[in-house]
Design an enzyme around this catalytic site. Structure first.
Site, PDB file in Angstrom:
ATOM      1  N   HIS A 110      43.650  74.373  51.616  1.00 48.88           N
ATOM      2  CA  HIS A 110      42.709  73.294  51.292  1.00 48.88           C
ATOM      3  C   HIS A 110      42.681  72.988  49.797  1.00 48.88           C
ATOM      4  O   HIS A 110      42.213  71.932  49.398  1.00 48.88           O
ATOM      5  CB  HIS A 110      41.315  73.548  51.874  1.00 48.88           C
ATOM      6  CG  HIS A 110      40.445  74.513  51.127  1.00 48.88           C
ATOM      7  ND1 HIS A 110      40.320  75.841  51.472  1.00 48.88           N
ATOM      8  CD2 HIS A 110      39.638  74.341  50.053  1.00 48.88           C
ATOM      9  CE1 HIS A 110      39.467  76.436  50.655  1.00 48.88           C
ATOM     10  NE2 HIS A 110      39.036  75.552  49.786  1.00 48.88           N
ATOM     11  N   ASP A 157      44.667  79.845  55.707  1.00 49.71           N
ATOM     12  CA  ASP A 157      44.377  78.847  54.669  1.00 49.71           C
ATOM     13  C   ASP A 157      45.150  79.144  53.373  1.00 49.71           C
ATOM     14  O   ASP A 157      44.573  79.548  52.370  1.00 49.71           O
ATOM     15  CB  ASP A 157      42.864  78.828  54.409  1.00 49.71           C
ATOM     16  CG  ASP A 157      42.426  77.607  53.616  1.00 49.71           C
ATOM     17  OD1 ASP A 157      43.286  76.912  53.048  1.00 49.71           O
ATOM     18  OD2 ASP A 157      41.209  77.366  53.546  1.00 49.71           O
ATOM     19  N   SER A 165      37.900  79.549  45.833  1.00 46.04           N
ATOM     20  CA  SER A 165      38.935  79.355  46.834  1.00 46.04           C
ATOM     21  C   SER A 165      40.287  79.574  46.197  1.00 46.04           C
ATOM     22  O   SER A 165      40.549  79.081  45.105  1.00 46.04           O
ATOM     23  CB  SER A 165      38.866  77.951  47.406  1.00 46.04           C
ATOM     24  OG  SER A 165      37.983  77.965  48.477  1.00 46.04           O
TER      25      SER A 165
HETATM   26  N1  ARG Z   1      34.331  75.905  53.050  1.00 45.35           N
HETATM   27  C1  ARG Z   1      35.494  76.158  52.248  1.00 45.35           C
HETATM   28  C2  ARG Z   1      35.229  75.733  50.779  1.00 45.35           C
HETATM   29  O1  ARG Z   1      34.116  75.483  50.434  1.00 45.35           O
HETATM   30  C3  ARG Z   1      36.726  75.556  52.809  1.00 45.35           C
HETATM   31  C4  ARG Z   1      36.758  74.069  52.889  1.00 45.35           C
HETATM   32  C5  ARG Z   1      37.998  73.432  53.416  1.00 45.35           C
HETATM   33  N2  ARG Z   1      37.947  73.145  54.809  1.00 45.35           N
HETATM   34  C6  ARG Z   1      37.312  72.067  55.412  1.00 45.35           C
HETATM   35  N3  ARG Z   1      37.313  71.991  56.699  1.00 45.35           N
HETATM   36  N4  ARG Z   1      36.709  71.115  54.755  1.00 45.35           N
HETATM   37  O2  ARG Z   1      35.925  75.047  50.111  1.00 45.35           O
HETATM   38  N1  ASP Z   2      35.702  77.237  50.061  1.00 43.68           N
HETATM   39  C1  ASP Z   2      35.185  77.368  48.715  1.00 43.68           C
HETATM   40  C2  ASP Z   2      36.137  76.819  47.654  1.00 43.68           C
HETATM   41  O1  ASP Z   2      36.840  75.870  47.890  1.00 43.68           O
HETATM   42  C3  ASP Z   2      34.784  78.772  48.439  1.00 43.68           C
HETATM   43  C4  ASP Z   2      33.360  78.997  48.778  1.00 43.68           C
HETATM   44  O2  ASP Z   2      32.536  78.088  48.547  1.00 43.68           O
HETATM   45  O3  ASP Z   2      33.051  80.097  49.222  1.00 43.68           O
HETATM   46  O4  ASP Z   2      36.124  77.207  46.512  1.00 43.68           O
END
Ligand code: ARG
Ligand code: ASP
Length: 713
Positions: free
Chosen positions: A83, A219, A645
């Protein structure tokens, strides 16, 4: 005997009390180092950060400003999340060559794909410069003069501090202006795409599984840093060569077990752990619900289109993911803050704080703090809410309005800086917006607009609405704008910007879409934003005093870490499951079996590539499986946030065991209120990463350049 000592140790400092916090890598000696050793770390603080010899920090650059990455070979091979590389993978994709859907694997250096505007930034040196930054500030009484002096000092120091010609100095504030730290950094701008799994692995579970444990997502994506022949940063050239890092992380295939030590190293973006209770109240009761409702509507519309049309799916995939991500996070955060009683706990802390202040004879300094906070948060409430509506509706979720706002700024440039600046900016926009329109679909945007403009008009504070929105017919307004505005296609947009300055200004102002943006922006910039900024700077000054008080009045052993500010931090903990609810408990590791349990053939979110099914059926895991199972994700007590991330999860000896990418649902409030009992970060097990590269993609050349440790002999 040894057991007894361990028991005593556990009784004196319970392990969970030694976890949480995002610490400055140059200041780990002392409390952090001994906590980490108690938790099982076998390294010294100087193995993590050292200015004089290579250390872990030399393998952990920030990735494109918002994520983290790590170097995993002596040829500049770089690992980050799928991502995090999503935008790059998407930009090389088309319906015919769909790397998002099918994955991408460069078979040689020559096939690695260059990316415009992608950079990674290493930290060369970290130095405390608080004394220099605050020099001559103490005697100044007015807040704005104080800030001015601080800014002058920062500018002077940034200029004068030693660095190499290709490096940069950056000074950042910590503890809300109570500490200042200088970073010497170097940025590499030739970073090429090397490999990415298909989204059905790299984004498996998509938005349904996002922020959720148990998780089964691979990921990750791979890039490579290129440098000039002196190993220095250079812009893209085919003569550039793979970067030789000062340090790279060996990859461990030993795997992890419950309670194993882990350290996550990276660039957490922003936390607000020391907000007073009234700020949290405002967030929970007003701001988060408003933003959630706006995005809820926008997402439903976009999702409907994406599921029906593959071209739209590619166009909107990245934007949709970004919007859905925080939409979901705010929902989890709001629930978590309520469930954990964060507001009451903060109130108790504040009462206690005041008592300590009184005892220390510091009533004059801190006695009115919470009364003042309350006054200012009450005052800012309508402005903050209006601001969120403007940001979310105009700038973030409706593309026609966001584009109109660019033209609004263009007109401002003409008014403030004259014709030459106007022309430069206009030409930039005329060519630069091509990329944007490539991913724009007017029918999608029209439906989003219709929903959001009504929300804005009915739910944003009414005193800050332009007259034309009050009691408007939203259906009519929508069809008028989308049938008449020239903001709906790139050709019309360019047409709008062609001609001499007078013509362009007249044409823009005759555009229906622009007219609406202008009415909204005028009110926002005149009546909302200045007042918001004014109150907010008062709140910032109070927050600085509060932070100073917390630092002064807390006992010596208190673990007070500075809020995240996108600088390099160390967070540590252990591999551990959790119990979020009565009778519910989660294990710490998921397996490929779980991927297959979730598998829905042909599904938008839960499809699994045929090759992976086959490898599963044959249990063909190579050296990456254990006892016939293949680990996919695991969780730990490392305190992370957005920006972490792509961060490496490092074992007790400095090897890479996991790749951080998310947090668990019940713990998403950790940016505001960290609870070690339920807050967990989610990592991809490195064995899964290697398995996908090796067994799934057959990209043996990449495995060969890594240093793999911990295998059975
Ligand atoms: N929650 C994770 C972060 O904050 C991964 C986000 C990417 N995935 C998504 N389905 N949007 O970035
Ligand atoms: N998924 C998040 C990021 O893109 C990490 C998190 O918020 O825990 O940095």
């Amino acid at each position: 005997m040894k057991f007894l000592r361990l028991l005593v140790l556990l009784l004196v400092v319970p392990a969970y009390a030694q976890q949480g916090g995002m610490w400055i890598p140059s200041l780990l000696k002392g409390m952090n180092e001994s906590e980490m050793k108690n938790l099982g770390m076998k390294m010294k603080a100087s193995d993590i950060y050292d200015v004089n010899k290579s250390s872990l920090k030399d393998a952990v650059p920030q990735f494109n400003g918002g994520c983290t990455s790590e170097v995993i070979s002596d040829q500049g091979l770089l690992l980050t999340n799928h991502h995090c590389g999503f935008g790059e993978i998407q930009s090389h994709s088309s319906v015919e060559n769909d790397y998002l859907t099918d994955g991408f694997w460069a078979k040689s250096l020559e096939e690695e794909l260059p990316n415009e505007d992608l950079e990674v930034t290493f930290i060369v040196k970290i130095e405390d410069v608080t004394t220099q930054v605050l020099n001559g500030v103490a005697g100044i009484s007015s807040e704005s003069d104080k800030q001015k002096k601080i800014q002058e000092n920062i500018t002077a120091l940034t200029k004068s501090s030693p660095k190499e010609s290709w490096q940069e100095n950056r000074i950042r504030t910590f503890y809300e202006g109570n500490q200042y730290i200088l970073f010497v950094i170097e940025s590499y701008t030739d970073v090429r795409l090397v490999g990415a799994p298909p989204s059905s692995i790299g984004k498996f579970g998509s938005d349904t599984d996002n922020w959720v444990w148990p998780r089964h997502t691979g990921d990750f994506s791979l890039f490579r840093i290129y440098a000039d022949k002196n190993n220095r940063p250079a812009k893209y050239s085919k003569d550039n060569v793979p970067y030789k890092p000062k340090h790279f992380l060996p990859v461990s295939i030993k795997g992890v077990e419950e309670n194993d030590f882990t350290l996550v190293f990276g660039y957490p973006g922003r936390t607000t752990e020391y907000l007073p209770s009234m700020a949290v109240e405002q967030l929970v009761n007003s701001l988060n619900p408003a933003k959630i409702e706006i995005r809820d509507r926008a997402l439903k519309v976009t999702d409907g289109f994406m599921r029906k049309d593959n071209a739209i799916k590619i166009q909107y995939a990245s934007k949709y993911a970004g919007i859905a991500n925080y939409w979901k996070k705010w929902i989890g955060e709001t629930q978590g803050l309520k469930k954990s009683n964060a507001i009451q706990i903060k109130k108790n802390f504040e009462k206690d704080f005041l008592e300590k202040a009184t005892k220390a004879g510091k009533q004059a300094e801190y006695g009115n703090l919470f009364i003042d906070f309350k006054k200012n948060y009450d005052e800012i409430a309508p402005y903050a809410l209006s601001r969120d509506y403007f940001m979310e509706v105009v700038l973030r979720n409706t593309e026609l309005l966001a584009t109109g706002y660019k033209l609004y700024q263009l007109e401002q440039i003409y008014n403030l800086r004259g014709e030459q600046s106007f022309t430069d900016r206009k030409n930039n926009l005329s060519t630069g917006m091509g990329e944007f329109y490539k991913n724009f679909n007017a029918s999608v945007d029209e439906k989003v607009f219709e929903q959001l403009i009504e929300l804005y008009a009915t739910k944003a504070p009414q005193e800050f609405l332009p007259a034309n929105l009050k009691n408007a017919d939203f259906k009519k307004l929508t069809s008028e704008i989308y049938s008449q505005s020239k903001l709906t296609s790139y050709n019309k947009f360019k047409e709008l910007l062609s001609g001499d300055t007078k013509t362009v200004l007249a044409n823009i102002n005759a555009d229906k879409g622009f007219q609406l943006v202008k009415s909204l922006a005028d009110v926002y910039l005149k009546d909302v934003n200045p007042k918001y900024e004014e109150i907010n700077s008062r709140i910032a000054a109070l927050q600085r005093t509060y932070m100073k008080g917390i630092l002064e009045l807390s006992p010596k052993e208190a673990r007070i870490f500075p809020d995240a500010n996108s600088t390099l931090r160390v967070t540590y903990g252990q591999v551990k499951g959790y119990n979020p609810n009565d009778a519910v408990s989660y294990d710490h590791t998921t397996y490929l079996d779980g991927v297959m349990e979730k598998y829905i053939p042909g599904d938008y979110e839960f499809d699994v590539p045929a090759k992976l099914v086959e490898l599963y059926n044959n249990k063909d895991y190579g050296q990456y499986g254990t006892n016939g199972k293949l680990a996919v994700n695991f969780i730990g007590t490392n305190h992370t946030t957005g920006g972490n991330s792509g961060s490496p999860a490092i074992d007790a000896k400095g090897n890479l065991v996991g790749l951080n990418f998310d947090r668990v649902w019940e713990g998403t409030m950790s940016d505001i209120f960290y609870d070690p009992a339920i807050c967990r970060n989610i990592m991809v097990d490195m064995r899964y990463v290697l398995f996908i590269i090796d067994k799934y993609a057959g990209a043996q050349r990449l495995i060969d350049e890594m240093k793999i440790v911990g295998g059975k002999k």
